[in-house]
Design an enzyme around this catalytic site. Structure first.
Site, PDB file in Angstrom:
ATOM      1  N   ASP A 148      -5.891   2.121  -3.490  1.00 55.03           N
ATOM      2  CA  ASP A 148      -7.159   1.917  -2.802  1.00 55.03           C
ATOM      3  C   ASP A 148      -7.486   3.087  -1.882  1.00 55.03           C
ATOM      4  O   ASP A 148      -8.507   3.078  -1.192  1.00 55.03           O
ATOM      5  CB  ASP A 148      -7.177   0.594  -2.031  1.00 55.03           C
ATOM      6  CG  ASP A 148      -6.162   0.537  -0.890  1.00 55.03           C
ATOM      7  OD1 ASP A 148      -5.327   1.461  -0.777  1.00 55.03           O
ATOM      8  OD2 ASP A 148      -6.206  -0.449  -0.127  1.00 55.03           O
TER       9      ASP A 148
ATOM     10  N   ASP B  75      -2.370   6.174  -3.483  1.00 54.87           N
ATOM     11  CA  ASP B  75      -1.244   5.504  -2.830  1.00 54.87           C
ATOM     12  C   ASP B  75      -0.749   4.372  -3.716  1.00 54.87           C
ATOM     13  O   ASP B  75      -1.193   4.211  -4.864  1.00 54.87           O
ATOM     14  CB  ASP B  75      -1.635   5.015  -1.435  1.00 54.87           C
ATOM     15  CG  ASP B  75      -2.642   3.879  -1.467  1.00 54.87           C
ATOM     16  OD1 ASP B  75      -3.342   3.727  -2.485  1.00 54.87           O
ATOM     17  OD2 ASP B  75      -2.733   3.134  -0.466  1.00 54.87           O
TER      18      ASP B  75
ATOM     19  N   SER C 162       0.820  -1.209   0.000  1.00 51.92           N
ATOM     20  CA  SER C 162       0.000   0.000   0.000  1.00 51.92           C
ATOM     21  C   SER C 162       0.860   1.268   0.000  1.00 51.92           C
ATOM     22  O   SER C 162       1.586   1.535  -0.939  1.00 51.92           O
ATOM     23  CB  SER C 162      -0.945  -0.037   1.210  1.00 51.92           C
ATOM     24  OG  SER C 162      -1.904   0.967   1.154  1.00 51.92           O
TER      25      SER C 162
ATOM     26  N   ASP D 126      -1.114   1.187  -4.036  1.00 50.07           N
ATOM     27  CA  ASP D 126      -2.010   0.216  -4.659  1.00 50.07           C
ATOM     28  C   ASP D 126      -3.352   0.825  -5.036  1.00 50.07           C
ATOM     29  O   ASP D 126      -4.269   0.112  -5.446  1.00 50.07           O
ATOM     30  CB  ASP D 126      -2.201  -1.012  -3.771  1.00 50.07           C
ATOM     31  CG  ASP D 126      -2.965  -0.705  -2.485  1.00 50.07           C
ATOM     32  OD1 ASP D 126      -2.954   0.459  -2.045  1.00 50.07           O
ATOM     33  OD2 ASP D 126      -3.563  -1.631  -1.913  1.00 50.07           O
TER      34      ASP D 126
END
Length: 448
Positions: A247, A243, A102, A245
């Site tokens: 999400d 960010d 992340s 990833d």
């Protein structure tokens, strides 16, 4: 429930160090495959990843694990976490995996797992998987004729872009908006700018040159200064930071002000109310969301249901109680009408839709309430249980009494790092700062 491998968001740690090693990755895949494999038919897993160098290592190990227990594997390459969740359902897979840490720096990595419904796993299922990781799985391997197959699949970027675009009305265009998108050199570096461009926006791209090492480095949602400078430089209407990833999302308005997840949830909630789309009596957020958001929602006749930190706990509460809007202050926004997990791009598109409909600057659209003073500080710990120390307990009790009914105190160990997070908020900023500093000092003395 004490867990050895799983934290608040999958398994996470430093790459090539326990537990993010090829061995653990392979055993995790074997265990997950066995947990979700049922019946005699062929079973499928889909694996996505972000742009970290270590993603290749973990991906290969997990492919070996899944195929060893007889599961076929689809590999997508770099793709946002919400896209992997979507593809898990779309491809009729038994399990989905996102390899990502992340917002963490490149040296970290992690394994996020989705069930066949596209939702993250419950604590109970994770406990079952942990037990299998610790066991000898040799006797449960597939026969040579039953080994799984692995293949890289094409077209996944286009599928996700179309999915994201369909969350907006078909006739809505972003024409006339200059948008700076910062992808954090992460998983969305291709899909997010392309989706915005296809919707008609004038797109300025930054953080779209990943090299395996620069994910989240001085860019993305946790380092928005680069985005603020670029918004000012090109006189953009809005800046969007994702960010690693993708999400979570943070927005910067045309004046350079940072808009966090609490304000974004307020924008979306009010928009959904006005459109008759809000399900449930309010929205779901965590204990970290600002008291100002709760008061704003109260003014609309809506409630704020709080959960412990972690977007999967937000999702669990949304599913259990029938809410369709939830999220975290950090920028995880879950809109369950569209997705099963946080989706930074989809959340940003909902905000852009409101901006277009109202015809007002982002600084007006995205400032729905004045947040009360909130202080968050972290203490790094080497181990032990400092929160159980009598001196720390006494300091916390005193702090709660001093805040009284005019504030909140949240103290929790991080689920991803060796930290204890101390947050306090209230109308009196000086008191809030003193309370946090007193607790931090007590923790440091115990943890030293």
């Amino acid at each position: 429930m004490t867990r050895k491998y799983f934290g608040t968001d999958g398994i996470r740690g430093t790459a090539n160090r326990w537990p993010i090693t090829p061995e653990i990755a392979m055993k995790t895949a074997m265990s997950v495959g066995l947990a979700f494999r049922n019946g005699a038919e062929r079973h499928r897993a889909v694996i996505g990843k972000d742009t970290r160098l270590s993603g290749y290592m973990i991906e290969t190990a997990m492919v070996a694990g899944f195929t060893a227990v007889g599961m076929d594997v689809f590999m997508t390459g770099p793709l946002p976490t919400p896209a992997v969740a979507m593809l898990t359902r779309s491809l009729r897979c038994d399990v989905g995996v996102m390899i990502s840490a992340s917002h963490n720096p490149f040296a970290d990595n992690g394994i996020k797992i989705f069930g066949p419904d596209g939702y993250k796993l419950s604590d109970e299922i994770e406990a079952e998987i942990e037990a299998m990781i610790e066991s000898d799985l040799t006797g449960r391997l597939a026969a040579p004729s039953d080994l799984g197959r692995a293949k890289r699949i094409d077209g996944v970027h286009d599928r996700y872009i179309e999915f994201a675009k369909r969350t907006l009305p078909r006739n809505l265009s972003l024409s006339g908006l200059r948008v700076v998108i910062d992808c954090g050199n992460g998983a969305a570096y291709k899909v997010a700018p392309e989706a915005l461009w296809e919707l008609g926006a004038d797109v300025v791209r930054i953080g779209v040159d990943p090299d395996g090492f620069n994910i989240n480095r001085d860019c993305g949602s946790t380092a928005p200064d680069l985005l603020r400078r670029k918004v000012h430089e090109v006189r953009a209407d809005i800046g969007i930071a994702l960010d690693g990833d993708a999400d979570r999302v943070i927005i910067v308005d045309e004046k350079g002000n940072i808009v966090d997840g609490d304000q974004l949830m307020a924008v979306v909630a009010q928009s959904f109310v006005e459109d008759g789309r809000l399900a449930g009596p309010g929205i779901v957020a965590t204990v970290m969301s600002n008291l100002g958001l709760e008061r704003f929602l109260g003014g609309l006749g809506l409630g704020l249901k709080r959960t412990k930190v972690g977007d999967r706990y937000v999702v669990e509460a949304m599913r259990a109680h029938g809410y369709n809007v939830g999220g975290e202050q950090s920028g995880h926004i879950i809109l369950s009408d569209y997705a099963t997990t946080g989706d930074g791009l989809v959340a940003a598109l909902q905000v852009l839709a409101v901006v277009k409909r109202l015809g007002k600057p982002v600084s007006e659209v995205c400032h729905r309430f004045d947040p009360v003073p909130q202080i968050l500080k972290n203490v790094r710990i080497a181990g032990g249980k400092p929160l159980e120390d009598d001196r720390v307990k006494a300091t916390i009790d005193d702090a709660e009494k001093r805040l009284g009914n005019q504030g909140r105190l949240v103290i929790r160990p991080s689920g991803t790092e060796p930290l204890i997070r101390v947050m306090a908020e209230g109308d009196n900023q000086d008191l809030v700062e003193r309370v946090v500093d007193d607790i931090i000092d007590a923790l440091k003395k115990v943890a030293a």
